[in-house]
Design an enzyme around this catalytic site. Structure first.
Site, short mmCIF file in Angstrom:
data_model
loop_
_atom_site.label_atom_id
_atom_site.label_comp_id
_atom_site.label_asym_id
_atom_site.label_seq_id
_atom_site.Cartn_x
_atom_site.Cartn_y
_atom_site.Cartn_z
N THR A 1 -8.51 0.27 6.84
CA THR A 1 -7.36 0.74 6.13
C THR A 1 -6.20 0.66 6.81
OG1 THR A 1 -7.72 2.89 6.70
CG2 THR A 1 -8.84 2.05 4.99
N TRP B 1 -7.84 -6.30 5.90
CA TRP B 1 -6.32 -6.77 5.83
C TRP B 1 -5.88 -7.80 6.82
CZ3 TRP B 1 -2.88 -4.61 2.13
CH2 TRP B 1 -3.38 -3.65 1.48
N CYS C 1 0.66 -1.10 0.05
CA CYS C 1 -0.14 -0.01 0.18
C CYS C 1 0.83 1.13 0.15
CB CYS C 1 -0.79 -0.11 1.26
SG CYS C 1 -1.79 1.55 1.30
N GLU D 1 -5.57 7.90 10.10
CA GLU D 1 -5.54 9.23 9.46
C GLU D 1 -4.05 9.25 8.92
OE1 GLU D 1 -4.98 11.65 8.15
OE2 GLU D 1 -6.81 12.78 7.78
N TYR E 1 -5.63 6.53 -9.08
CA TYR E 1 -6.70 5.79 -8.50
C TYR E 1 -7.92 6.36 -9.35
CZ TYR E 1 -4.39 3.52 -4.75
OH TYR E 1 -3.37 2.86 -4.16
#
Length: 344
Positions: free
Chosen positions: A118, A84, A51, A134, A182
């Protein structure tokens, strides 16, 4: 950060891609005003080498020498729509947090957490609860709130005198480049793709001009702005050019940006945190609606990352008055066969 929560698809037919920028904005600070004070050994950074947003946190942590203060857990390169996972660890369990899915740390604090799970995320080890995901504030806090635990010789990645310029540079690069790729790859219409494609390469052309006679984006040392741009450039030819249709040119066909990216790649903390094998596995396998076969391409040839950049002729001091970090801890080293050195 690519995790899409309960969505099965990344592309919404007929629509432009809009990233959900609502994150857990709790901060870890010296004064602990959000309930989480800076404390060595208390927190665990959960990242994934695949990532780009997590790669930023890994680079900054390493440049500042925070490895002993903030431990790191690494998820594997692929995930399902739930979370994940720690499939790189024995038994598929993070050895510090004792969990199989990062989702468990999110749900520990927010049982009904409605958004995607995330990375990067920071978890409070004693409670097992996620503190923040964040990603933009996270690295700035590494620079400004964790100063008591920086290594000797740590660089100033976010110097106060340059913060307004760094913030502006980083914001424009986020909208046009970091997220721009993206917006190309997940575009649901020709019009959305065309617009994103134009904005992306307009900005890349601007950056080429900007960097033609200066070594770094802001000032004469590496800053947060360079870290944020690098992680996108590192993935450009490996995945964005083909998988996301960002194909006006390859990075290797943009001489200034290619030299700039190689200069950073060969700087300790950058290339030694970049895992091209995991990067390709993530994008080509996880984004199944973009690549239905989930076949991971063999190419492109990435050995060129180790060729001299010549950028030192522009001057600049990579670490300012500081020094490079030492080698990464053995447990955190990228596998040798996942690096350009293996392909030379």
């Amino acid at each position: 950060m690519e995790q899409q929560g309960e969505q099965d698809a990344y592309v919404k037919k007929g629509a432009e891609y809009k990233r959900d920028m609502n994150y857990i904005d709790t901060r870890i600070t010296k004064d602990g005003r959000d309930g989480y004070a800076v404390e060595p050994g208390r927190y665990r950074l959960v990242a994934a080498r695949a990532c780009p947003w997590a790669n930023r946190a890994v680079i900054v942590r390493r440049l500042l020498g925070l490895e002993d203060a903030i431990s790191m857990g690494l998820c594997g390169p692929t995930h399902d729509k739930r979370s994940w996972t720690f499939d790189l660890d024995p038994g598929g369990v993070d050895p510090v947090l004792g969990i199989e899915r990062l989702q468990q740390a999110y749900f520990k604090r927010f049982p009904d957490y409605p958004r995607g799970i995330t990375v990067p995320a920071i978890v409070d080890v004693p409670s097992g609860e996620v503190v923040t995901n964040e990603f933009q504030q996270m690295t700035l806090d590494f620079s400004t709130e964790w100063t008591d635990y920086h290594r000797e010789g740590a660089p100033e990645l976010y110097p106060e005198r340059l913060r307004a310029e760094i913030d502006e540079m980083a914001h424009r690069n986020l909208t046009e480049v970091n997220n721009g790729v993206y917006r190309c790859g997940f575009a649901g219409s020709q019009e959305a793709y065309d617009e994103a494609f134009g904005r992306l390469f307009t900005r890349l052309d601007w950056l080429s001009d900007h960097l033609a006679d200066r070594r770094y984006l802001v000032g004469d040392t590496i800053t947060e702005a360079d870290v944020r741009l690098f992680t996108t450039l590192a993935r450009f030819d490996a995945v964005y050019h083909g998988h996301f249709k960002c194909n006006r040119q390859k990075l290797t066909e943009l001489p200034v940006l290619w030299a700039y990216a190689r200069d950073l790649f060969q700087t300790p903390g950058f290339g030694d945190t970049t895992d091209f094998v995991q990067i390709k596995q993530h994008y080509y396998i996880v984004h199944a609606d973009v690549n239905p076969t989930q076949i991971v391409p063999v190419g492109p040839d990435l050995s060129g990352w180790l060729t001299p950049s010549g950028r030192e002729a522009l001057g600049g001091r990579p670490f300012g008055d500081g020094t490079p970090p030492g080698p990464p801890p053995a447990a955190e080293a990228v596998p040798p066969d996942h690096t350009p050195a293996a392909w030379t």
